[in-house]
Write an enzyme that holds these catalytic residues in place. Structure first.
Site, mmCIF file in Angstrom:
data_model
loop_
_atom_site.group_PDB
_atom_site.id
_atom_site.type_symbol
_atom_site.label_atom_id
_atom_site.label_comp_id
_atom_site.label_asym_id
_atom_site.label_seq_id
_atom_site.Cartn_x
_atom_site.Cartn_y
_atom_site.Cartn_z
ATOM 1 N N PHE A 109 0.637 -1.385 0.031
ATOM 2 C CA PHE A 109 0.005 0.047 0.173
ATOM 3 C C PHE A 109 0.953 1.190 -0.253
ATOM 4 O O PHE A 109 0.483 2.347 -0.247
ATOM 5 C CB PHE A 109 -0.856 0.165 1.114
ATOM 6 C CG PHE A 109 -0.509 0.462 2.428
ATOM 7 C CD1 PHE A 109 0.114 -0.277 3.344
ATOM 8 C CD2 PHE A 109 -0.529 2.139 2.773
ATOM 9 C CE1 PHE A 109 0.749 0.231 4.453
ATOM 10 C CE2 PHE A 109 -0.045 2.517 4.013
ATOM 11 C CZ PHE A 109 0.732 1.688 4.847
ATOM 12 N N LYS A 110 2.314 1.325 0.271
ATOM 13 C CA LYS A 110 2.876 2.253 0.636
ATOM 14 C C LYS A 110 3.031 3.039 -0.812
ATOM 15 O O LYS A 110 3.397 4.334 -0.993
ATOM 16 C CB LYS A 110 4.485 1.970 0.871
ATOM 17 C CG LYS A 110 4.644 1.206 2.268
ATOM 18 C CD LYS A 110 4.301 2.101 3.167
ATOM 19 C CE LYS A 110 4.711 1.386 4.713
ATOM 20 N NZ LYS A 110 4.166 0.017 4.852
ATOM 21 N N ASP A 111 2.584 2.283 -2.057
ATOM 22 C CA ASP A 111 2.743 2.743 -3.466
ATOM 23 C C ASP A 111 1.945 3.871 -3.433
ATOM 24 O O ASP A 111 2.084 4.702 -4.296
ATOM 25 C CB ASP A 111 2.687 1.937 -4.668
ATOM 26 C CG ASP A 111 3.722 0.862 -4.700
ATOM 27 O OD1 ASP A 111 4.930 1.266 -4.409
ATOM 28 O OD2 ASP A 111 3.691 -0.383 -4.792
#
Ligand SMILES: *Cc1c(COP(=O)(O)O)cnc(C)c1O
Length: 470
Positions: A109-111
């Site tokens: 999810f960091k993207d």
């Protein structure tokens, strides 16, 4: 929009200022001076928008007029995701949905935040130089490197705890081919890495010389960029007419803080489940108002192997009615003694919305196996913890409230654990197919500030070609 520090002694900044500063100079974290809010009618008007446009509308009030090309940057950031919905929902049981946040280039999810924030950096810098340093327990590093490699003027050094990130996570960082990237494996824990980053920021001379900035979730821009997917999920399941609940696999408290922010901005949220692995400090805090640090125990969900969750300070600031002296007193006490209790009123207030949940490795494997048997869904260990948290909470919520569990990583990122638990080996998406053949680039250092600063300085000089300090 202007931003103030949770400790009250750093300059008030605008959005480009907080984007570049990362941590505030007084050791606090920047928060918006006032929270933007959306009426029910305004929320309703967001229904059905393509994700990039929804993101633009939600993020715009945080940016103010500092970034005229925001909408274009959102378009570009999310065009590289390999699902048309960007953050699709999958229903696995009655009342229980999974929101897949792993369709970006590094499968976590960091993207969602970093693909946008990397572009924002380049936009506000306009060619000036900057050195990004960050600590990662796995996914942030890969996502930051992917977002910033080959961007002009920016050098990026990422510290990870040696041997404590998965092989796929490590390879995603160390196989990046770009002269502006340095990977540094630290002999220590994630908290040691995070302390080294904080120490570099606290070293005034070094901070200036390198023009340091951060992309950790202490950077406000990242939190802002994580708020839209909570609105997307809520809208898809009936908000603002219906309340929703979220279960969020938590480490540094950034993702669940973004969920809280969505609620603060008007999304009707009935419950936020802070789902932890065996490093359960936040669950213990929510159960008994006792946040006491214990040694980090490596787990199957390494991105949650954290004891000190930096972003909690932002919530604490709100719980204490934005009293920076009270925040500073509590945080300094926490640093000194390794434990904190918050005033009973603040704790009670937190518990009206938040609930804790913790699951150890055995429970995580059992959940991955169960989920696969019952619904055919393959979850990575982080996501499985969130899903288990959602199932545990289901009985405590009104039946009409749907629960959305955040799936924060693709199962192939943690293939060995997933295979052991389910009997199925998840395949890497095509774009990462040769990850295991590419050569790795990584330096190793002890838990030693001087050594690490030396490596960062060498990177900055290499990136600039002529020396950043001039
Ligand atoms: C970073 C990460 C988390 C923890 O998120 P925080 O914002 O640090 O709480 C959970 N799962 C995965 C896969 C992550 O990469």
């Amino acid at each position: 929009m202007r931003y103030v520090s949770t400790r009250g002694r750093a300059p008030v900044l605008d959005f480009p200022g907080v984007l570049l500063a990362g941590l505030a100079e007084d050791g606090g974290l920047y928060v918006p001076e006032v929270w933007p809010s959306f009426s029910a009618a305004e929320i309703r008007a967001l229904r059905g928008l393509p994700y990039a446009e929804l993101a633009t509308r939600i993020i715009a009030p945080f940016v103010g007029n500092a970034m005229p090309r925001l909408s274009r940057l959102c378009e570009e950031a999310y065009a590289g995701f390999d699902h048309p919905a960007v953050v699709p929902l999958v229903q696995i049981e009655s009342g229980l949905w999974i929101q897949e946040l792993f369709h970006g280039p590094t499968l976590a999810f960091k993207d969602l935040a970093l693909q946008l924030v990397g572009r924002m950096f380049e936009e506000v810098l306009g060619g000036e130089r900057l050195t990004i340093v960050g600590a990662t327990s796995g996914d942030t590093g890969a996502a930051a490197i992917e977002a910033l490699k080959n961007r002009s003027g920016i050098a990026i050094a990422i510290l990870h705890p040696e041997g404590r990130v998965s092989e796929a996570q490590r390879r995603q960082m160390t196989t990046a081919v770009s002269a502006n990237v340095a990977n540094i494996a630290i002999k220590g824990s994630f908290d040691d890495c995070q302390d080294l980053v904080k120490a570099m920021f606290a070293d005034e001379g070094f901070r200036r010389e390198m023009r340091l900035s951060a992309v950790n979730s202490i950077n406000w821009a990242r939190i802002a960029a994580q708020i839209p997917y909570y609105f997307a999920a809520g809208l898809a399941l009936g908000a603002p007419e219906r309340e929703v609940a979220f279960s969020v696999p938590t480490g540094n408290f950034g993702n669940v803080l973004a969920a809280w922010a969505a609620a603060r901005m008007g999304l009707p949220v009935a419950r936020l489940i802070v789902a932890c692995n065996q490093n359960d400090i936040l669950a213990r805090f929510l159960a008994a108002n006792d946040m006491s640090v214990r040694p980090v125990m490596p787990s199957l969900a390494p991105s949650m192997d954290i004891q000190v969750s930096s972003n909690f300070e932002r919530l604490l600031f709100e719980l204490l009615d934005r009293d920076p002296q009270a925040v500073e007193r509590i945080m300094l006490g926490f640093r000194r003694e390794g434990r904190m209790a918050v005033p009973p009123r603040a704790w009670t207030r937190m518990r009206t919305l938040f609930a804790g949940f913790a699951l150890d490795d055995a429970g995580t494997e059992a959940e991955i196996g169960r989920l696969h048997r019952v619904s055919g869904y393959l979850a990575d260990p982080h996501s499985a913890i969130g899903i288990a948290g959602a199932r545990a909470a289901a009985g405590t919520l009104a039946p009409a409230v749907p629960i959305i569990a955040a799936a924060t990583a693709h199962p192939a990122k943690f293939a060995p654990a997933v295979e052991r638990a389910s009997g199925v080996r998840p395949a890497l998406p095509v774009r990462l197919a040769e990850l295991y053949q590419r050569p790795e680039h990584c330096a190793v250092a002890g838990n030693d500030l001087v050594a690490v600063e030396g490596l960062v300085r060498a990177l900055a000089e290499r990136t600039a070609g002529l020396g950043i300090a001039a």
